[in-house]
Design a protein around this motif. Structure first.
Motif, PDB file in Angstrom:
ATOM      1  N   GLY A   1       4.538  12.344  -1.686  1.00 23.53           N
ATOM      2  CA  GLY A   1       5.961  12.029  -1.650  1.00 23.53           C
ATOM      3  C   GLY A   1       6.360  10.950  -0.675  1.00 23.53           C
ATOM      4  N   ALA A   2       5.425  10.476   0.167  1.00 21.99           N
ATOM      5  CA  ALA A   2       5.783   9.529   1.216  1.00 21.99           C
ATOM      6  C   ALA A   2       6.214   8.184   0.653  1.00 21.99           C
ATOM      7  CB  ALA A   2       4.617   9.347   2.187  1.00 21.99           C
TER       8      ALA A   2
ATOM      9  N   THR B   1       7.813   7.491  -2.152  1.00 18.96           N
ATOM     10  CA  THR B   1       9.188   7.566  -2.633  1.00 18.96           C
ATOM     11  C   THR B   1      10.171   7.585  -1.478  1.00 18.96           C
ATOM     12  OG1 THR B   1       8.513   8.723  -4.638  1.00 18.96           O
ATOM     13  CG2 THR B   1      10.812   8.963  -3.964  1.00 18.96           C
ATOM     14  N   LEU B   2       9.882   8.368  -0.442  1.00 22.50           N
ATOM     15  CA  LEU B   2      10.781   8.439   0.714  1.00 22.50           C
ATOM     16  C   LEU B   2      10.873   7.106   1.430  1.00 22.50           C
ATOM     17  CD1 LEU B   2      10.063  11.934   2.312  1.00 22.50           C
ATOM     18  CD2 LEU B   2      12.164  11.161   1.203  1.00 22.50           C
ATOM     19  N   ALA B   3       9.747   6.409   1.568  1.00 20.90           N
ATOM     20  CA  ALA B   3       9.759   5.115   2.254  1.00 20.90           C
ATOM     21  C   ALA B   3      10.620   4.112   1.499  1.00 20.90           C
ATOM     22  CB  ALA B   3       8.333   4.593   2.404  1.00 20.90           C
ATOM     23  N   ARG B   4      10.497   4.104   0.179  1.00 17.46           N
ATOM     24  CA  ARG B   4      11.297   3.186  -0.630  1.00 17.46           C
ATOM     25  C   ARG B   4      12.778   3.561  -0.565  1.00 17.46           C
ATOM     26  NH1 ARG B   4       8.598   3.974  -4.594  1.00 17.46           N
ATOM     27  NH2 ARG B   4       9.907   5.407  -5.785  1.00 17.46           N
ATOM     28  N   MET B   5      13.076   4.863  -0.594  1.00 20.10           N
ATOM     29  CA  MET B   5      14.470   5.298  -0.511  1.00 20.10           C
ATOM     30  C   MET B   5      15.075   4.965   0.840  1.00 20.10           C
ATOM     31  SD  MET B   5      14.632   8.952  -2.529  1.00 20.10           S
ATOM     32  CE  MET B   5      16.417   8.971  -2.545  1.00 20.10           C
ATOM     33  N   ARG B   6      14.276   5.059   1.902  1.00 20.90           N
ATOM     34  CA  ARG B   6      14.814   4.767   3.230  1.00 20.90           C
ATOM     35  C   ARG B   6      15.256   3.314   3.340  1.00 20.90           C
ATOM     36  NH1 ARG B   6      16.986   7.801   7.462  1.00 20.90           N
ATOM     37  NH2 ARG B   6      17.940   6.082   8.572  1.00 20.90           N
TER      38      ARG B   6
ATOM     39  N   PRO C   1       0.825  -1.215   0.000  1.00 14.42           N
ATOM     40  CA  PRO C   1       0.000   0.000   0.000  1.00 14.42           C
ATOM     41  C   PRO C   1       0.856   1.260   0.000  1.00 14.42           C
ATOM     42  CG  PRO C   1      -0.827  -1.575   1.606  1.00 14.42           C
ATOM     43  CD  PRO C   1       0.495  -2.103   1.130  1.00 14.42           C
ATOM     44  N   VAL C   2       0.425   2.251  -0.774  1.00 13.97           N
ATOM     45  CA  VAL C   2       1.148   3.512  -0.889  1.00 13.97           C
ATOM     46  C   VAL C   2       0.647   4.481   0.171  1.00 13.97           C
ATOM     47  CG1 VAL C   2       1.743   5.404  -2.437  1.00 13.97           C
ATOM     48  CG2 VAL C   2       1.294   3.134  -3.373  1.00 13.97           C
ATOM     49  N   PRO C   3       1.533   5.087   0.967  1.00 12.58           N
ATOM     50  CA  PRO C   3       1.075   6.096   1.927  1.00 12.58           C
ATOM     51  C   PRO C   3       0.356   7.239   1.225  1.00 12.58           C
ATOM     52  CG  PRO C   3       3.367   5.500   2.331  1.00 12.58           C
ATOM     53  CD  PRO C   3       2.986   4.880   1.022  1.00 12.58           C
TER      54      PRO C   3
ATOM     55  N   GLY D   1       5.557  12.904  -6.087  1.00 15.55           N
ATOM     56  CA  GLY D   1       4.651  11.775  -6.229  1.00 15.55           C
ATOM     57  C   GLY D   1       3.356  11.993  -5.471  1.00 15.55           C
ATOM     58  N   TRP D   2       2.248  11.613  -6.107  1.00 17.36           N
ATOM     59  CA  TRP D   2       0.921  11.696  -5.487  1.00 17.36           C
ATOM     60  C   TRP D   2       0.262  10.319  -5.528  1.00 17.36           C
ATOM     61  CZ3 TRP D   2       2.943  15.779  -8.159  1.00 17.36           C
ATOM     62  CH2 TRP D   2       2.840  17.061  -7.593  1.00 17.36           C
ATOM     63  N   THR D   3      -0.341   9.927  -4.429  1.00 12.30           N
ATOM     64  CA  THR D   3      -1.078   8.671  -4.382  1.00 12.30           C
ATOM     65  C   THR D   3      -2.437   8.853  -5.046  1.00 12.30           C
ATOM     66  OG1 THR D   3       0.021   7.986  -2.338  1.00 12.30           O
ATOM     67  CG2 THR D   3      -2.090   6.935  -2.843  1.00 12.30           C
ATOM     68  N   VAL D   4      -2.707   8.029  -6.072  1.00 17.79           N
ATOM     69  CA  VAL D   4      -3.983   8.114  -6.791  1.00 17.79           C
ATOM     70  C   VAL D   4      -4.799   6.832  -6.648  1.00 17.79           C
ATOM     71  CG1 VAL D   4      -3.155   9.835  -8.433  1.00 17.79           C
ATOM     72  CG2 VAL D   4      -2.837   7.399  -8.943  1.00 17.79           C
ATOM     73  N   HIS D   5      -4.261   5.862  -5.911  1.00 18.23           N
ATOM     74  CA  HIS D   5      -4.896   4.576  -5.636  1.00 18.23           C
ATOM     75  C   HIS D   5      -4.029   3.929  -4.565  1.00 18.23           C
ATOM     76  CE1 HIS D   5      -5.297   0.163  -6.295  1.00 18.23           C
ATOM     77  NE2 HIS D   5      -6.564   0.448  -6.584  1.00 18.23           N
ATOM     78  N   PRO D   6      -4.569   3.048  -3.744  1.00 22.25           N
ATOM     79  CA  PRO D   6      -3.740   2.460  -2.689  1.00 22.25           C
ATOM     80  C   PRO D   6      -2.459   1.779  -3.169  1.00 22.25           C
ATOM     81  CG  PRO D   6      -6.039   2.049  -2.222  1.00 22.25           C
ATOM     82  CD  PRO D   6      -5.993   2.697  -3.584  1.00 22.25           C
ATOM     83  N   HIS D   7      -2.366   1.454  -4.469  1.00 24.24           N
ATOM     84  CA  HIS D   7      -1.154   0.827  -4.979  1.00 24.24           C
ATOM     85  C   HIS D   7      -0.553   1.570  -6.175  1.00 24.24           C
ATOM     86  CE1 HIS D   7      -1.259  -2.850  -2.484  1.00 24.24           C
ATOM     87  NE2 HIS D   7      -2.561  -2.634  -2.502  1.00 24.24           N
TER      88      HIS D   7
END
Length: 321
Positions: free
Chosen positions: A86-87, A89-94, A80-82, A247-253
Protein backbone atom coordinates in the motif's frame (compact mmCIF):
# COMPACT_ATOMS: atom_id res chain seq x y z
CA UNK A 1 12.02 0.67 -20.74
CA UNK A 2 13.90 3.70 -19.43
CA UNK A 3 17.50 3.43 -18.31
CA UNK A 4 16.43 4.04 -14.72
CA UNK A 5 14.06 1.05 -14.64
CA UNK A 6 15.07 -2.42 -13.55
CA UNK A 7 15.36 -5.38 -15.91
CA UNK A 8 11.93 -6.84 -16.60
CA UNK A 9 11.69 -10.51 -15.67
CA UNK A 10 8.11 -11.22 -16.65
CA UNK A 11 7.51 -14.66 -15.15
CA UNK A 12 7.90 -13.68 -11.46
CA UNK A 13 5.57 -10.70 -11.99
CA UNK A 14 2.84 -12.88 -13.48
CA UNK A 15 3.24 -15.58 -10.85
CA UNK A 16 3.13 -13.06 -7.99
CA UNK A 17 0.06 -11.34 -9.44
CA UNK A 18 -1.68 -14.68 -9.99
CA UNK A 19 -1.05 -15.76 -6.41
CA UNK A 20 -2.31 -12.43 -5.04
CA UNK A 21 -5.54 -12.96 -6.98
CA UNK A 22 -5.98 -16.44 -5.53
CA UNK A 23 -5.21 -15.30 -2.00
CA UNK A 24 -7.14 -12.04 -1.84
CA UNK A 25 -9.57 -11.24 -4.67
CA UNK A 26 -13.09 -10.79 -3.33
CA UNK A 27 -14.53 -13.26 -5.86
CA UNK A 28 -12.53 -16.53 -5.52
CA UNK A 29 -14.12 -18.16 -8.58
CA UNK A 30 -13.18 -15.21 -10.77
CA UNK A 31 -9.70 -15.21 -9.21
CA UNK A 32 -9.14 -18.80 -10.31
CA UNK A 33 -10.17 -18.04 -13.88
CA UNK A 34 -8.02 -14.91 -14.04
CA UNK A 35 -4.96 -16.61 -12.59
CA UNK A 36 -5.32 -19.36 -15.19
CA UNK A 37 -5.65 -16.74 -17.93
CA UNK A 38 -2.51 -14.89 -16.82
CA UNK A 39 -0.49 -18.09 -16.61
CA UNK A 40 -1.75 -19.23 -20.01
CA UNK A 41 -0.78 -15.93 -21.62
CA UNK A 42 2.63 -16.09 -19.96
CA UNK A 43 3.17 -19.53 -21.48
CA UNK A 44 2.01 -18.55 -24.99
CA UNK A 45 4.23 -15.47 -25.15
CA UNK A 46 1.55 -12.78 -24.92
CA UNK A 47 3.59 -11.03 -22.24
CA UNK A 48 6.94 -11.20 -24.05
CA UNK A 49 7.67 -7.47 -23.76
CA UNK A 50 10.71 -5.59 -22.48
CA UNK A 51 8.90 -2.55 -21.12
CA UNK A 52 7.16 -2.58 -17.73
CA UNK A 53 4.53 -0.09 -18.90
CA UNK A 54 3.61 -2.39 -21.81
CA UNK A 55 3.34 -5.36 -19.46
CA UNK A 56 1.11 -3.35 -17.12
CA UNK A 57 -1.20 -2.46 -20.01
CA UNK A 58 -1.47 -6.04 -21.27
CA UNK A 59 -2.02 -7.59 -17.83
CA UNK A 60 -4.55 -4.96 -16.77
CA UNK A 61 -6.60 -5.63 -19.90
CA UNK A 62 -6.62 -9.34 -19.03
CA UNK A 63 -7.46 -8.69 -15.36
CA UNK A 64 -10.50 -6.62 -16.33
CA UNK A 65 -11.61 -8.92 -19.15
CA UNK A 66 -13.97 -11.16 -17.16
CA UNK A 67 -16.02 -8.84 -14.97
CA UNK A 68 -14.77 -5.34 -15.82
CA UNK A 69 -13.49 -4.63 -12.30
CA UNK A 70 -11.73 -1.26 -12.70
CA UNK A 71 -9.94 -1.61 -9.35
CA UNK A 72 -8.19 -4.76 -10.60
CA UNK A 73 -4.96 -3.54 -12.20
CA UNK A 74 -1.26 -3.95 -12.72
CA UNK A 75 -0.11 -0.36 -12.36
CA UNK A 76 3.12 1.01 -13.78
CA UNK A 77 5.07 3.63 -11.83
CA UNK A 78 7.81 5.67 -13.46
CA UNK A 79 9.64 5.88 -10.14
CA UNK A 80 10.55 2.91 -7.95
CA UNK A 81 7.63 1.46 -6.00
CA UNK A 82 8.11 1.10 -2.22
CA UNK A 83 8.11 -2.53 -1.14
CA UNK A 84 5.66 -2.08 1.75
CA UNK A 85 2.05 -3.05 0.98
CA UNK A 86 0.00 0.00 0.00
CA UNK A 87 2.95 2.39 0.28
CA UNK A 88 2.99 3.31 -3.41
CA UNK A 89 -0.64 4.44 -3.35
CA UNK A 90 -0.16 6.45 -0.16
CA UNK A 91 2.97 8.15 -1.50
CA UNK A 92 1.17 9.19 -4.67
CA UNK A 93 -1.86 10.40 -2.70
CA UNK A 94 0.34 12.44 -0.37
CA UNK A 95 1.76 14.36 -3.31
CA UNK A 96 -1.77 15.18 -4.48
CA UNK A 97 -2.85 16.11 -0.95
CA UNK A 98 -0.04 18.64 -0.60
CA UNK A 99 -1.01 20.27 -3.93
CA UNK A 100 -4.77 20.52 -3.32
CA UNK A 101 -5.30 22.29 0.02
CA UNK A 102 -5.92 18.93 1.60
CA UNK A 103 -8.54 17.86 -0.92
CA UNK A 104 -10.81 20.93 -0.68
CA UNK A 105 -9.43 23.26 -3.35
CA UNK A 106 -12.54 25.41 -3.75
CA UNK A 107 -15.08 26.86 -1.31
CA UNK A 108 -17.22 29.64 -2.71
CA UNK A 109 -20.47 31.41 -1.86
CA UNK A 110 -22.49 31.85 -5.05
CA UNK A 111 -25.39 34.23 -5.56
CA UNK A 112 -28.51 33.39 -3.58
CA UNK A 113 -26.57 32.01 -0.59
CA UNK A 114 -25.74 28.77 -2.43
CA UNK A 115 -22.34 27.41 -1.41
CA UNK A 116 -20.06 25.47 -3.73
CA UNK A 117 -17.56 23.02 -2.21
CA UNK A 118 -15.21 21.11 -4.49
CA UNK A 119 -13.62 17.96 -3.09
CA UNK A 120 -10.75 16.91 -5.35
CA UNK A 121 -8.67 15.15 -6.52
CA UNK A 122 -9.35 12.51 -3.83
CA UNK A 123 -10.92 11.85 -0.44
CA UNK A 124 -7.63 11.58 1.38
CA UNK A 125 -7.01 9.50 4.53
CA UNK A 126 -8.82 11.06 7.45
CA UNK A 127 -5.65 11.34 9.51
CA UNK A 128 -4.46 13.88 6.93
CA UNK A 129 -7.68 15.47 5.76
CA UNK A 130 -9.96 15.88 8.79
CA UNK A 131 -8.70 19.39 9.54
CA UNK A 132 -8.94 20.90 6.03
CA UNK A 133 -12.21 19.12 5.22
CA UNK A 134 -13.73 20.07 8.56
CA UNK A 135 -12.73 23.70 7.99
CA UNK A 136 -14.16 23.75 4.46
CA UNK A 137 -17.43 22.10 5.51
CA UNK A 138 -17.77 24.47 8.47
CA UNK A 139 -17.18 27.44 6.18
CA UNK A 140 -19.98 26.26 3.88
CA UNK A 141 -22.36 25.30 6.70
CA UNK A 142 -24.27 28.63 7.04
CA UNK A 143 -25.30 28.60 3.36
CA UNK A 144 -28.94 27.97 2.47
CA UNK A 145 -28.03 25.28 -0.09
CA UNK A 146 -24.86 23.38 -0.92
CA UNK A 147 -23.40 22.06 -4.15
CA UNK A 148 -20.77 19.36 -3.58
CA UNK A 149 -18.54 19.04 -6.64
CA UNK A 150 -17.09 15.52 -7.07
CA UNK A 151 -16.56 15.68 -10.83
CA UNK A 152 -12.77 15.54 -10.49
CA UNK A 153 -12.60 13.15 -7.54
CA UNK A 154 -11.15 9.69 -8.23
CA UNK A 155 -11.62 8.03 -4.86
CA UNK A 156 -9.91 7.58 -1.52
CA UNK A 157 -10.79 6.55 2.01
CA UNK A 158 -14.24 5.25 3.09
CA UNK A 159 -13.65 6.74 6.56
CA UNK A 160 -13.43 10.15 4.89
CA UNK A 161 -16.73 9.46 3.13
CA UNK A 162 -18.32 8.91 6.54
CA UNK A 163 -16.69 12.08 7.91
CA UNK A 164 -18.12 14.22 5.09
CA UNK A 165 -21.55 12.61 5.46
CA UNK A 166 -21.48 13.43 9.16
CA UNK A 167 -21.54 17.12 8.25
CA UNK A 168 -24.45 16.64 5.83
CA UNK A 169 -26.75 14.65 8.12
CA UNK A 170 -28.34 15.42 11.49
CA UNK A 171 -27.55 12.21 13.33
CA UNK A 172 -25.47 9.05 13.24
CA UNK A 173 -26.59 7.10 10.18
CA UNK A 174 -25.79 3.71 8.64
CA UNK A 175 -24.22 4.62 5.28
CA UNK A 176 -22.80 1.45 3.79
CA UNK A 177 -21.48 -2.00 4.59
CA UNK A 178 -18.37 -3.71 3.27
CA UNK A 179 -18.17 -7.43 2.68
CA UNK A 180 -14.57 -8.61 3.14
CA UNK A 181 -13.34 -11.90 1.75
CA UNK A 182 -10.87 -12.12 4.64
CA UNK A 183 -12.91 -13.71 7.40
CA UNK A 184 -16.08 -13.76 5.29
CA UNK A 185 -17.37 -10.77 7.26
CA UNK A 186 -19.61 -7.73 6.80
CA UNK A 187 -18.39 -4.45 8.29
CA UNK A 188 -20.78 -1.52 8.69
CA UNK A 189 -19.89 2.12 8.00
CA UNK A 190 -21.75 4.84 9.92
CA UNK A 191 -21.54 8.61 9.86
CA UNK A 192 -20.05 9.99 13.10
CA UNK A 193 -22.35 11.13 15.89
CA UNK A 194 -20.25 14.27 16.39
CA UNK A 195 -18.19 16.31 13.94
CA UNK A 196 -15.70 19.15 14.42
CA UNK A 197 -17.05 22.56 13.57
CA UNK A 198 -20.58 23.27 12.38
CA UNK A 199 -22.84 20.88 10.47
CA UNK A 200 -24.54 21.91 7.25
CA UNK A 201 -27.12 19.43 8.48
CA UNK A 202 -29.65 17.07 7.00
CA UNK A 203 -32.50 19.30 5.83
CA UNK A 204 -31.16 22.08 3.58
CA UNK A 205 -30.95 21.46 -0.19
CA UNK A 206 -27.89 19.44 -1.24
CA UNK A 207 -26.68 18.73 -4.78
CA UNK A 208 -23.79 16.44 -5.78
CA UNK A 209 -22.01 16.93 -9.12
CA UNK A 210 -20.60 13.85 -10.87
CA UNK A 211 -18.74 13.01 -14.06
CA UNK A 212 -17.64 9.87 -15.87
CA UNK A 213 -14.32 10.26 -14.03
CA UNK A 214 -15.86 10.22 -10.54
CA UNK A 215 -14.63 6.94 -9.07
CA UNK A 216 -14.46 4.64 -6.07
CA UNK A 217 -14.90 6.40 -2.69
CA UNK A 218 -16.22 9.51 -4.45
CA UNK A 219 -18.88 7.27 -5.97
CA UNK A 220 -19.65 5.90 -2.52
CA UNK A 221 -20.19 9.43 -1.20
CA UNK A 222 -22.55 10.20 -4.09
CA UNK A 223 -24.36 6.88 -3.80
CA UNK A 224 -24.75 6.94 -0.01
CA UNK A 225 -26.28 10.42 -0.05
CA UNK A 226 -28.52 9.55 -2.98
CA UNK A 227 -29.80 6.31 -1.46
CA UNK A 228 -30.59 8.08 1.81
CA UNK A 229 -32.67 10.59 -0.14
CA UNK A 230 -30.36 13.33 1.12
CA UNK A 231 -28.93 14.66 -2.15
CA UNK A 232 -29.83 15.23 -5.78
CA UNK A 233 -27.07 13.90 -8.03
CA UNK A 234 -26.50 16.07 -11.11
CA UNK A 235 -24.20 15.26 -14.05
CA UNK A 236 -22.94 12.07 -15.65
CA UNK A 237 -23.03 8.42 -14.64
CA UNK A 238 -19.86 7.67 -12.70
CA UNK A 239 -17.09 5.16 -13.49
CA UNK A 240 -18.53 2.17 -11.59
CA UNK A 241 -15.94 0.93 -9.09
CA UNK A 242 -17.31 -0.38 -5.78
CA UNK A 243 -14.57 -2.79 -4.68
CA UNK A 244 -11.98 -1.48 -2.18
CA UNK A 245 -8.47 -2.68 -2.98
CA UNK A 246 -4.92 -2.96 -1.68
CA UNK A 247 -1.67 -2.64 -3.60
CA UNK A 248 1.28 -5.04 -3.63
CA UNK A 249 4.67 -4.40 -5.21
CA UNK A 250 5.46 -7.18 -7.70
CA UNK A 251 8.39 -5.45 -9.45
CA UNK A 252 10.32 -2.26 -8.66
CA UNK A 253 8.03 -0.37 -11.07
CA UNK A 254 4.84 -2.43 -10.94
CA UNK A 255 2.05 -2.59 -8.35
CA UNK A 256 -0.79 -5.12 -8.42
CA UNK A 257 -4.02 -3.71 -6.97
CA UNK A 258 -6.41 -6.42 -5.81
CA UNK A 259 -9.95 -5.74 -4.53
CA UNK A 260 -10.52 -7.52 -1.23
CA UNK A 261 -14.13 -6.50 -0.57
CA UNK A 262 -17.35 -5.17 -2.06
CA UNK A 263 -19.84 -2.53 -0.98
CA UNK A 264 -23.40 -3.41 0.11
CA UNK A 265 -25.69 -0.41 0.54
CA UNK A 266 -28.30 -0.83 3.33
CA UNK A 267 -31.04 0.88 1.27
CA UNK A 268 -30.56 -0.64 -2.19
CA UNK A 269 -28.97 -3.92 -1.06
CA UNK A 270 -26.47 -3.54 -3.89
CA UNK A 271 -23.84 -1.04 -5.10
CA UNK A 272 -22.65 0.94 -8.11
CA UNK A 273 -20.15 -1.62 -9.47
CA UNK A 274 -20.22 -1.65 -13.27
CA UNK A 275 -23.26 0.64 -13.54
CA UNK A 276 -21.86 3.76 -11.89
CA UNK A 277 -23.96 6.11 -9.81
CA UNK A 278 -26.82 7.18 -12.04
CA UNK A 279 -27.65 10.87 -11.77
CA UNK A 280 -31.09 12.10 -10.80
CA UNK A 281 -30.57 14.99 -13.24
CA UNK A 282 -28.49 13.71 -16.18
CA UNK A 283 -26.44 16.23 -18.09
CA UNK A 284 -22.92 16.75 -19.42
CA UNK A 285 -20.37 17.19 -16.64
CA UNK A 286 -19.45 20.67 -17.84
CA UNK A 287 -23.10 21.74 -17.50
CA UNK A 288 -23.68 20.17 -14.08
CA UNK A 289 -22.77 23.20 -11.97
CA UNK A 290 -25.11 25.51 -13.87
CA UNK A 291 -27.93 22.94 -13.68
CA UNK A 292 -27.47 22.36 -9.94
CA UNK A 293 -27.20 26.06 -9.25
CA UNK A 294 -30.47 26.74 -11.10
CA UNK A 295 -32.18 23.91 -9.22
CA UNK A 296 -30.93 25.20 -5.87
CA UNK A 297 -31.97 28.79 -6.54
CA UNK A 298 -35.42 27.69 -7.75
CA UNK A 299 -35.93 25.50 -4.70
CA UNK A 300 -34.92 28.29 -2.33
CA UNK A 301 -37.19 30.75 -4.15
CA UNK A 302 -40.10 28.31 -3.89
CA UNK A 303 -39.42 27.82 -0.19
CA UNK A 304 -39.41 31.57 0.37
CA UNK A 305 -42.69 32.01 -1.48
CA UNK A 306 -44.29 28.99 0.15
CA UNK A 307 -44.71 27.18 -3.18
CA UNK A 308 -43.81 23.45 -3.41
CA UNK A 309 -40.65 22.85 -5.38
CA UNK A 310 -40.64 20.84 -8.62
CA UNK A 311 -40.94 17.15 -7.76
CA UNK A 312 -38.64 16.25 -10.65
CA UNK A 313 -35.63 17.36 -8.64
CA UNK A 314 -36.32 14.96 -5.77
CA UNK A 315 -33.53 12.39 -5.39
CA UNK A 316 -34.25 8.76 -6.14
CA UNK A 317 -33.79 6.39 -3.23
CA UNK A 318 -32.68 3.32 -5.11
CA UNK A 319 -31.33 2.20 -8.44
CA UNK A 320 -31.66 -1.14 -10.19
CA UNK A 321 -28.63 -3.36 -9.89
Amino acid sequence: MTTTEHHLDVAPVIEATSQLLLDHYVFPDVAERLAALLRRHLADGTYDVADAADLARLVTADLQSLNGDLHLRLKHHAGPVPAKQGAATLARMREKFDRSLGGAPRVELLDGRVALLELAPALFPLSWSAEPLGAALTLAAPADALILDLRGNTGGDPDTVAFVCGHLLDERTHLNSMYWRDGDRLEQSWSPAHVPGVRFGGSKPLYVLTSAQTFSAAEELSYDLQQLGRAVVVGEATSGGAHPCEGWTVHPHLEATIPMGRAVNPVSGTNWEGTGVRPDVPCAAEDALDRARALAEARLADAQSGEPHDATVNPTRSQPS
